[in-house]
Design a protein around this motif. Sequence first.
Motif, PDB file in Angstrom:
ATOM      1  N   GLU B  95       0.856  -1.187   0.000  1.00 23.09           N
ATOM      2  CA  GLU B  95       0.000   0.000   0.000  1.00 23.09           C
ATOM      3  C   GLU B  95       0.893   1.238   0.000  1.00 23.09           C
ATOM      4  O   GLU B  95       1.700   1.430   0.915  1.00 23.09           O
ATOM      5  CB  GLU B  95      -0.895  -0.014   1.231  1.00 23.09           C
ATOM      6  N   SER B  97       1.723   4.912   0.732  1.00 20.92           N
ATOM      7  CA  SER B  97       1.204   5.785   1.779  1.00 20.92           C
ATOM      8  C   SER B  97       1.295   7.262   1.443  1.00 20.92           C
ATOM      9  O   SER B  97       0.932   8.106   2.248  1.00 20.92           O
ATOM     10  CB  SER B  97       1.970   5.522   3.086  1.00 20.92           C
ATOM     11  N   SER B 100      -3.584   9.917  -1.871  1.00 21.85           N
ATOM     12  CA  SER B 100      -4.810  10.310  -1.182  1.00 21.85           C
ATOM     13  C   SER B 100      -5.744   9.143  -0.936  1.00 21.85           C
ATOM     14  O   SER B 100      -6.797   9.305  -0.357  1.00 21.85           O
ATOM     15  CB  SER B 100      -5.539  11.388  -1.986  1.00 21.85           C
ATOM     16  N   ASN B 101      -5.390   7.997  -1.425  1.00 19.68           N
ATOM     17  CA  ASN B 101      -6.156   6.815  -1.060  1.00 19.68           C
ATOM     18  C   ASN B 101      -5.177   5.681  -0.880  1.00 19.68           C
ATOM     19  O   ASN B 101      -3.995   5.816  -1.193  1.00 19.68           O
ATOM     20  CB  ASN B 101      -7.221   6.488  -2.097  1.00 19.68           C
ATOM     21  N   TYR B 102      -5.626   4.604  -0.384  1.00 20.21           N
ATOM     22  CA  TYR B 102      -4.699   3.588   0.105  1.00 20.21           C
ATOM     23  C   TYR B 102      -5.069   2.215  -0.416  1.00 20.21           C
ATOM     24  O   TYR B 102      -5.269   1.288   0.338  1.00 20.21           O
ATOM     25  CB  TYR B 102      -4.702   3.627   1.635  1.00 20.21           C
ATOM     26  N   LYS B 103      -5.105   2.082  -1.704  1.00 13.69           N
ATOM     27  CA  LYS B 103      -5.485   0.790  -2.265  1.00 13.69           C
ATOM     28  C   LYS B 103      -4.390  -0.229  -2.019  1.00 13.69           C
ATOM     29  O   LYS B 103      -3.205   0.078  -2.004  1.00 13.69           O
ATOM     30  CB  LYS B 103      -5.762   0.910  -3.760  1.00 13.69           C
ATOM     31  N   LEU B 104      -4.824  -1.458  -1.836  1.00 11.11           N
ATOM     32  CA  LEU B 104      -3.908  -2.564  -1.626  1.00 11.11           C
ATOM     33  C   LEU B 104      -3.647  -3.281  -2.943  1.00 11.11           C
ATOM     34  O   LEU B 104      -4.556  -3.522  -3.718  1.00 11.11           O
ATOM     35  CB  LEU B 104      -4.506  -3.551  -0.628  1.00 11.11           C
ATOM     36  N   PHE B 106      -2.212  -6.857  -4.104  1.00  3.31           N
ATOM     37  CA  PHE B 106      -1.975  -8.175  -3.516  1.00  3.31           C
ATOM     38  C   PHE B 106      -1.105  -9.046  -4.401  1.00  3.31           C
ATOM     39  O   PHE B 106      -1.111  -8.932  -5.634  1.00  3.31           O
ATOM     40  CB  PHE B 106      -3.312  -8.902  -3.311  1.00  3.31           C
TER      41      PHE B 106
END
Lengths: 114, 116
Positions: B95, B97, B100-104, B106
């Motif tokens: 992720e 950091s 402005s957003n915190y998409k994962l 995988f």
Amino acid sequence: EPEVTQTPSHQVTQMGQEVILRCVPISNHLYFYWYRQILGQKVEFLVSFYNNEISEKSEIFDDQFSVERPDGSNFTLKIRSTKLEDSAMYFCATGLAAISYEQYFGPGTRLTVT
Amino acid sequence: AQTVTQSQPEMSVQEAETVTLSCTYDTSESDYYLFWYKQPPSRQMILVIRQEAYKQQNATENRFSVNFQKAAKSFSLKISDSQLGDAAMYFCAYEYSGGSNYKLTFGKGTLLTVNP
């Protein structure tokens, strides 16, 4: 302990039909996400939502998909005209990014398109 | 674009033994988070452990610990004293950091079997 909930747990629909998947986030969370996991494959990001608008979306999230928070609590994912390849597990996740970067996942909705 | 690679599709361990799951990632960013999530047969994703990239100290959570090698972009998970309840699919996730957003993002996962 607060948790993210999703309904329904399993949805079976015919190709071409519209489906709405629902998520109830943890109450003080500000960031909302949908992820998809096709059976046997990795979890993929679909869309993120903050301050009542989409902040980022993946190439998977095409015009057939939409998200909204209709009543300020539920967070929904709509698929307008389902395709066979939309069959997957859909996970909602929420986060309070100002404090923690952890995303809390719901139990998922299994969508089966026939 | 960031990528996460888990090179072990399956691993097995004897109960009470130790197992290490591998994960490598690719990013040009310097500030990020790394996670290990567990997905048991119930399919719900459960956070196991988190590592902030700016921290040199490896994270630990009871029997779970990581070996974070930032220069090598490696993030392995060690499970000590393995228990039957540890059997699950394990996903490594990244992720960024700084946005402005915190998409994962995988990896493909490692299926861990614990043998009694």
